[in-house]
Design a protein around this motif. Structure first.
Motif, mmCIF file in Angstrom:
data_model
loop_
_atom_site.group_PDB
_atom_site.id
_atom_site.type_symbol
_atom_site.label_atom_id
_atom_site.label_comp_id
_atom_site.label_asym_id
_atom_site.label_seq_id
_atom_site.Cartn_x
_atom_site.Cartn_y
_atom_site.Cartn_z
ATOM 1 N N ASN A 1 33.953 36.927 34.856
ATOM 2 C CA ASN A 1 34.463 38.000 34.977
ATOM 3 C C ASN A 1 35.873 37.885 34.321
ATOM 4 O O ASN A 1 36.429 36.674 34.520
ATOM 5 N N GLU B 1 31.930 44.646 39.162
ATOM 6 C CA GLU B 1 32.278 43.286 38.988
ATOM 7 C C GLU B 1 31.625 42.465 40.290
ATOM 8 O O GLU B 1 30.978 41.299 40.151
ATOM 9 N N GLN C 1 27.781 41.936 39.676
ATOM 10 C CA GLN C 1 27.601 40.964 38.811
ATOM 11 C C GLN C 1 27.723 39.679 39.285
ATOM 12 O O GLN C 1 26.874 38.442 39.239
#
Length: 279
Positions: free
Chosen positions: A92, A175, A178
């Motif tokens: 990220n 996020e 992910q």
């Protein structure tokens, strides 16, 4: 389904919390089944090479139990995804900014710790974001880091202070999902590697779990805090060793004399549930 099959039992334990997450995020069974077909086809085509021959749709159909027509359809979808939507960074961008703040000497104080940064100017937060997050607006990255408590604003100077050495988003955000995909994928890949390590001639990867099933509930609050503190210390020690070797930090270019880049790391997670609960 044969309940005595150890793999079936393991899958049942994996799929229950996965189904819970999918339902919470509005993913119905049909959508999950479509994704599962795609994963089967991708694994058959990419992970089980037949000598030096390119895997065929027919062979993938035999392995997966899908029709050749369905294998072809899924392969074409995968090809389209590879050309665009699946081209994402493993890390990220906000996490990369935090890592640069911790390891890059430009953004460190004299004692080697992350410095307090101004928002603009030389050696500033904006310069940090430009170096480690590409074209992301510095204000957007700062707002996110402030939101999750990784960064705070010094009341006297207005400088930006790094409060935590890791970025972990909250909730079922894009996020966090992910990270979910990466962490679970990494764990399963490690276990799969270890299951076949004797046959492949490769050594096993480190995989350990500490588990007790008869802990009194009054101990749990202290245990949560102790486990979190000690885990954070260990991860920071490992990060201190490994972080400076990252090519984004060291400046070494991919494909240099030392070879292509490797993605590696160590994951630690905490778990608790009522003893004897069936997931």
């Amino acid at each position: 389904m044969n309940k005595a099959n150890p793999l079936h039992q393991a899958l049942s334990r994996i799929l229950r919390p996965l189904a819970r997450l999918l339902l919470r995020n509005g993913i119905p069974y049909g959508e999950f089944a479509e994704l599962l077909k795609r994963a089967y086809v991708e694994a058959a085509l990419e992970d089980f090479p037949d000598g030096r021959r390119r895997p065929t749709d027919s062979r993938a159909a035999v392995m997966t139990g899908l029709t050749r027509k369905e294998v072809k359809r899924q392969r074409e979808i995968l090809t389209g995804e590879d050309a665009g939507a699946r081209d994402v960074l493993h890390t990220n961008r906000a996490s990369r900014v935090v890592s640069g703040w911790v390891h890059d000497a430009v953004f460190q104080a004299r004692d080697g710790e992350p410095a307090m940064l101004a928002f603009d100017g030389p050696g500033s937060f904006s310069e940090l974001v430009k170096r480690y997050s590409g074209d992301m607006p510095p204000r957007a990255v700062l707002d996110e880091l402030l939101r999750v408590g990784v960064v705070s604003v010094d009341a006297e100077s207005g400088g930006l202070v790094l409060k935590q050495r890791a970025y972990v988003p909250a909730g079922d955000s894009a996020e966090m999902l992910q990270i979910f995909g990466e962490d679970v994928s990494d764990l399963i890949a490690t276990i799969d590697h270890n299951l076949v390590s004797d046959e492949s001639g490769q050594g096993p990867l480190f995989q350990r779990t500490l588990t007790y099933d008869n802990i009194p509930p009054e101990v749990m609050e202290s245990w949560r805090k102790h486990a979190a503190a000690q885990s954070q210390v260990l991860l920071e020690q490992l990060d201190t060793w490994l972080g400076p070797h990252d090519r984004d930090i060291s400046g070494q270019q991919p494909g240099s004399v030392s070879g292509d880049s490797v993605r590696t790391g160590v994951s630690i997670f905490f778990f608790e549930e009522p003893s004897g609960r069936v997931r």
